[in-house]
Scaffold this motif. Structure first.
Motif, PDB file in Angstrom:
ATOM      1  N   SER A  28       0.821  -1.202   0.000  1.00  0.00           N
ATOM      2  CA  SER A  28       0.000   0.000   0.000  1.00  0.00           C
ATOM      3  C   SER A  28       0.857   1.255   0.000  1.00  0.00           C
ATOM      4  N   ASP A  29       1.897   1.273   0.823  1.00  0.00           N
ATOM      5  CA  ASP A  29       2.774   2.442   0.877  1.00  0.00           C
ATOM      6  C   ASP A  29       3.558   2.585  -0.415  1.00  0.00           C
ATOM      7  N   PHE A  30       3.996   1.475  -0.980  1.00  0.00           N
ATOM      8  CA  PHE A  30       4.698   1.519  -2.266  1.00  0.00           C
ATOM      9  C   PHE A  30       3.809   2.133  -3.338  1.00  0.00           C
ATOM     10  N   ILE A  31       2.559   1.713  -3.400  1.00  0.00           N
ATOM     11  CA  ILE A  31       1.634   2.206  -4.422  1.00  0.00           C
ATOM     12  C   ILE A  31       1.369   3.697  -4.236  1.00  0.00           C
ATOM     13  N   ALA A  32       1.228   4.132  -2.980  1.00  0.00           N
ATOM     14  CA  ALA A  32       1.000   5.551  -2.717  1.00  0.00           C
ATOM     15  C   ALA A  32       2.174   6.397  -3.189  1.00  0.00           C
ATOM     16  N   LEU A  33       3.397   5.945  -2.904  1.00  0.00           N
ATOM     17  CA  LEU A  33       4.581   6.685  -3.336  1.00  0.00           C
ATOM     18  C   LEU A  33       4.756   6.611  -4.848  1.00  0.00           C
ATOM     19  N   ALA A  34       4.532   5.424  -5.406  1.00  0.00           N
ATOM     20  CA  ALA A  34       4.708   5.243  -6.849  1.00  0.00           C
ATOM     21  C   ALA A  34       3.743   6.114  -7.631  1.00  0.00           C
ATOM     22  N   ARG A  35       2.520   6.221  -7.142  1.00  0.00           N
ATOM     23  CA  ARG A  35       1.495   6.982  -7.856  1.00  0.00           C
ATOM     24  C   ARG A  35       1.922   8.434  -8.050  1.00  0.00           C
ATOM     25  N   ILE A  36       2.296   9.109  -6.984  1.00  0.00           N
ATOM     26  CA  ILE A  36       2.628  10.531  -7.085  1.00  0.00           C
ATOM     27  C   ILE A  36       3.953  10.737  -7.813  1.00  0.00           C
ATOM     28  N   LEU A  37       4.907   9.849  -7.635  1.00  0.00           N
ATOM     29  CA  LEU A  37       6.189   9.984  -8.327  1.00  0.00           C
ATOM     30  C   LEU A  37       6.031   9.798  -9.834  1.00  0.00           C
ATOM     31  N   MET A  38       5.233   8.835 -10.234  1.00  0.00           N
ATOM     32  CA  MET A  38       5.051   8.580 -11.664  1.00  0.00           C
ATOM     33  C   MET A  38       4.245   9.691 -12.335  1.00  0.00           C
ATOM     34  N   ILE A  39       3.223  10.178 -11.659  1.00  0.00           N
ATOM     35  CA  ILE A  39       2.434  11.278 -12.228  1.00  0.00           C
ATOM     36  C   ILE A  39       3.294  12.537 -12.343  1.00  0.00           C
ATOM     37  N   SER A  40       4.095  12.814 -11.323  1.00  0.00           N
ATOM     38  CA  SER A  40       5.001  13.962 -11.388  1.00  0.00           C
ATOM     39  C   SER A  40       6.015  13.772 -12.505  1.00  0.00           C
ATOM     40  N   GLY A  41       6.477  12.542 -12.682  1.00  0.00           N
ATOM     41  CA  GLY A  41       7.391  12.249 -13.778  1.00  0.00           C
ATOM     42  C   GLY A  41       6.765  12.517 -15.128  1.00  0.00           C
ATOM     43  N   LEU A  42       5.467  12.226 -15.264  1.00  0.00           N
ATOM     44  CA  LEU A  42       4.771  12.500 -16.521  1.00  0.00           C
ATOM     45  C   LEU A  42       4.723  13.995 -16.822  1.00  0.00           C
ATOM     46  N   VAL A  43       4.595  14.812 -15.777  1.00  0.00           N
ATOM     47  CA  VAL A  43       4.584  16.260 -15.993  1.00  0.00           C
ATOM     48  C   VAL A  43       5.924  16.704 -16.588  1.00  0.00           C
TER      49      VAL A  43
END
Length: 401
Positions: A28-43
């Motif tokens: 759960s914590d991995f997914i929470a961190l991965a979500r925001i990091l990947m979306i920020s990476g897309l920006v």
């Protein structure tokens, strides 16, 4: 029972697949961190060419004319190529990693928390762009708004919002387009994976490696990596198992990924470096290195990680908001003297994406204050509260609930 019978059954036990394990706190914590990091990476990824530079990061870099910011832009651009694979794997994993996979309930939830909010966003940006196009046409500005708006009509609206023969105007939603199509195939995917777990991933590998177009998908990436996530969720090779093997190797995988990225940046020196197969290797290694690196800090606690966990529930809003906001910010940067100098380009590399993320978060907080219900809807069913991370299964999508 065959596939057709599975699809026709609506509320019977055959529509429900049982899983062995829950999402763990580490996952759960991995997914929470991965979500925001990947979306920020897309920006950062969607910045493409920096304002004032002639370097397009999808091509090879010219060492004789490149700026320092161009090298940074190229590295981050190719690094973010791991975003779509990672988000797709997480989406497939979350869809099937539960006690009971009730397709009717889950697909209905995806309609209300993924499809409808996405249509609302793409409609909003379509009309914002159209009126901006009308305003800028007579003034010779906003020339980047090029979506055949001179042919405005129902057909163009459908293309601009949903995307059939071309990407939506807010082109980041091509990912949601392919993801929604993949969700629709989940009863078939689940039927196959629970009986022959290796067959579908193996069958999709050549399609992915050869970049075979499967209409109406824009790319085979989402379908392939979503299936990889389903494989992990329905076998013993789950995320916990993967993290256990990859975390000790995170520095090695990260180094290999950086070397591959540098090879891609200097692709003009050898045709292999610019090939699609090389890009597939880069994406695959990028996915593994990202899992390893983020996994190595999962469940850790420091100020940066607390900030990422706080921002994670806003991921879908940032995803939906960042384009064409990036381009409007770019217009402002063009008005700043010295934006095309060495120092100006370096500042722009950071300011353009970071200001876009900041404006997205400010807009999200403002909308949440003005209308919590509307915010929850356009944020993919999430109220934007950090406590939502504790119930990962409520979030069946990597970027939306």
């Amino acid at each position: 029972m065959n596939v057709i019978q599975t699809l026709k059954t609506t509320n019977s036990d055959e529509r429900i697949i049982r899983s062995k394990r829950h999402i763990t706190s580490e996952e759960s914590d991995f997914i929470a961190l991965a979500r925001i990091l990947m979306i920020s990476g897309l920006v950062f990824h969607h910045v493409f060419t920096l304002t004032g530079s002639g370097f397009y990061p999808r091509g090879g870099i010219d060492v004789n004319s490149a700026h320092v910011a161009d090298y940074l832009n190229g590295i981050v651009h190719w690094m973010s190529m791991a975003a779509v694979p990672c988000l797709s794997v997480i989406s497939g994993y979350l869809f099937f990693k539960r006690d009971r996979v009730n397709y009717s309930e889950l697909l209905h939830r995806r309609i209300t928390t993924v499809l409808l909010p996405s249509i609302a966003w793409t409609s909003f940006w379509f009309f914002v762009a159209y009126f901006a196009y009308l305003w800028g046409e007579g003034k010779g500005v906003l020339e980047w708004i090029d979506y055949d708006f001179e042919k405005i009509g129902l057909g163009l609206y459908v293309e601009g919002v949903i995307g059939i023969s071309r990407m939506p105007f807010a082109y980041q939603f091509w990912f949601v387009h392919d993801l929604v199509l993949t969700f629709a195939l989940c009863p078939v995917i689940g039927w196959v994976m629970t009986r022959f777990p290796w067959v579908l991933p193996i069958a999709l590998i050549p399609i992915w490696l050869l970049d075979i177009n499967i209409f109406p998908f824009f790319s085979p990436n989402v379908l392939f990596f979503f299936t990889v996530g389903v494989f992990a969720a329905t076998t013993r090779f789950d995320l916990t198992w993967l993290l256990g093997y990859l975390k000790p190797l995170h520095w090695v995988l990260a180094l290999v990924f950086i070397v591959l990225i540098l090879g891609r940046i200097f692709q003009d020196y050898h045709r292999v470096l610019g090939s699609y197969l090389y890009l597939c290797v880069l994406r695959g290694v990028g996915l593994l290195s990202f899992i390893a690196v983020v996994g190595s800090v999962t469940l850790s606690d420091n100020r940066s990680l607390r900030l990422l966990r706080y921002l994670s529930p806003f991921s879908f809003f940032i995803f939906a908001f960042h384009y064409p906001t990036l381009e409007f910010i770019r217009e402002v940067i063009r008005q700043v003297p010295g934006y095309d100098t060495e120092f100006g380009l370096l500042v722009s590399f950071f300011i353009l994406p970071l200001s876009c993320i900041s404006i997205s978060i400010a807009a999200a907080l403002g909308l949440r204050w003005l209308s919590p219900l509307l915010f929850t809807f356009v944020n993919g069913g999430r109220a934007g509260k950090e406590s939502e991370q504790k119930s990962t299964h409520a979030n069946g999508l990597a970027v939306a609930r």
